[in-house]
Design an enzyme around this catalytic site. Structure first.
Site, mmCIF file in Angstrom:
data_model
loop_
_atom_site.group_PDB
_atom_site.id
_atom_site.type_symbol
_atom_site.label_atom_id
_atom_site.label_comp_id
_atom_site.label_asym_id
_atom_site.label_seq_id
_atom_site.Cartn_x
_atom_site.Cartn_y
_atom_site.Cartn_z
ATOM 1 N N ASP A 1 -4.725 4.945 6.049
ATOM 2 C CA ASP A 1 -5.274 5.969 6.933
ATOM 3 C C ASP A 1 -6.468 5.414 7.696
ATOM 4 O O ASP A 1 -6.317 4.884 8.772
ATOM 5 C CB ASP A 1 -5.533 7.302 6.209
ATOM 6 C CG ASP A 1 -6.216 7.157 4.865
ATOM 7 O OD1 ASP A 1 -6.996 6.211 4.669
ATOM 8 O OD2 ASP A 1 -5.977 8.009 4.004
ATOM 9 N N ARG B 1 1.081 12.679 -8.529
ATOM 10 C CA ARG B 1 1.703 11.353 -8.333
ATOM 11 C C ARG B 1 3.167 11.344 -8.754
ATOM 12 O O ARG B 1 3.960 10.573 -8.238
ATOM 13 C CB ARG B 1 0.965 10.285 -9.146
ATOM 14 C CG ARG B 1 -0.424 9.970 -8.656
ATOM 15 C CD ARG B 1 -0.966 8.724 -9.366
ATOM 16 N NE ARG B 1 -2.406 8.601 -9.250
ATOM 17 C CZ ARG B 1 -3.041 8.082 -8.200
ATOM 18 N NH1 ARG B 1 -2.354 7.665 -7.164
ATOM 19 N NH2 ARG B 1 -4.350 7.995 -8.182
ATOM 20 N N GLU C 1 0.839 -1.202 0.000
ATOM 21 C CA GLU C 1 0.000 0.000 0.000
ATOM 22 C C GLU C 1 0.870 1.246 0.000
ATOM 23 O O GLU C 1 1.966 1.242 0.569
ATOM 24 C CB GLU C 1 -0.866 0.035 1.267
ATOM 25 C CG GLU C 1 -2.182 -0.690 1.150
ATOM 26 C CD GLU C 1 -3.263 0.161 0.495
ATOM 27 O OE1 GLU C 1 -2.945 1.077 -0.303
ATOM 28 O OE2 GLU C 1 -4.438 -0.090 0.777
ATOM 29 N N ASP C 2 0.362 2.325 -0.602
ATOM 30 C CA ASP C 2 1.044 3.606 -0.497
ATOM 31 C C ASP C 2 0.802 4.212 0.884
ATOM 32 O O ASP C 2 1.713 4.712 1.523
ATOM 33 C CB ASP C 2 0.609 4.576 -1.601
ATOM 34 C CG ASP C 2 -0.906 4.783 -1.671
ATOM 35 O OD1 ASP C 2 -1.673 4.040 -1.011
ATOM 36 O OD2 ASP C 2 -1.344 5.679 -2.409
#
Length: 178
Positions: A106, A169, A102-103
């Site tokens: 949250d 990005r 995952e980036d």
């Protein structure tokens, strides 16, 4: 370091590319040790994880496979809590070691959805490797979150694969909204 403008928002530097790359090297070393003599399947969560996944995989020197899943739960700067799967998981995960890349984690809602989908296939193990983690935003604990690059405050971030309405990005550093 200068601030950057993305759409209507201004962002300031949070993490420089050099720090990001050093941390990814360390995560790669740990994964190589933890998965020695195994052949894990890395599953990148698109679109955000593509840069992290590419840089991470370059640090992996054990046998491995790579796949991607694409999900969306964001609109603008807010998580909308509604998950739309665009294209799915590999279908051969039974008895495999799965590493979800995952980036950012949250609220954890998207990740919980993905984990449930992966678990349906009865993998040998599942772990999550996320570049960024916002502990203050997490709705409920995620036991599988075992590899974290950086814990960050609950700020909106952009760059290094993370976007704001599709833009940003391509920034090599990670910035937070000011």
């Amino acid at each position: 370091m200068n601030n950057v403008q993305v759409h209507d928002k201004e962002f300031e530097i949070l993490l420089e590319n050099d720090s990001i790359n050093k941390r990814i090297r360390l995560i790669g070393i740990q994964l190589n040790v933890d998965y020695e003599n195994r052949c894990p399947v890395f599953i990148g969560v698109l679109n955000g994880s593509f840069l992290f996944m590419a840089d991470l995989i370059k640090e992996i020197d054990i046998a491995c496979e790579i796949g991607f899943i694409r999900v969306a739960s964001y609109h603008g700067t807010e998580s909308v809590g509604e998950i739309k799967e665009a294209f799915g998981l590999p279908t051969d995960l039974k008895d495999r070691d799965v590493i979800i890349v995952e980036d950012i984690v949250d609220t954890g809602q998207t990740l919980k959805y993905i984990l449930a989908k992966v678990q349906q296939q009865e993998p040998a193990s599942v772990t999550v490797c996320s570049l960024l983690f916002k502990p203050a935003a997490l709705k409920e604990p995620i036991a599988e979150l075992n590899y974290v690059g950086f814990e960050i405050p609950n700020d909106f971030v952009v760059g290094y694969g993370l976007d704001y309405n599709g833009l940003g990005r391509n920034l090599k550093d990670i910035y937070r909204a000011v």
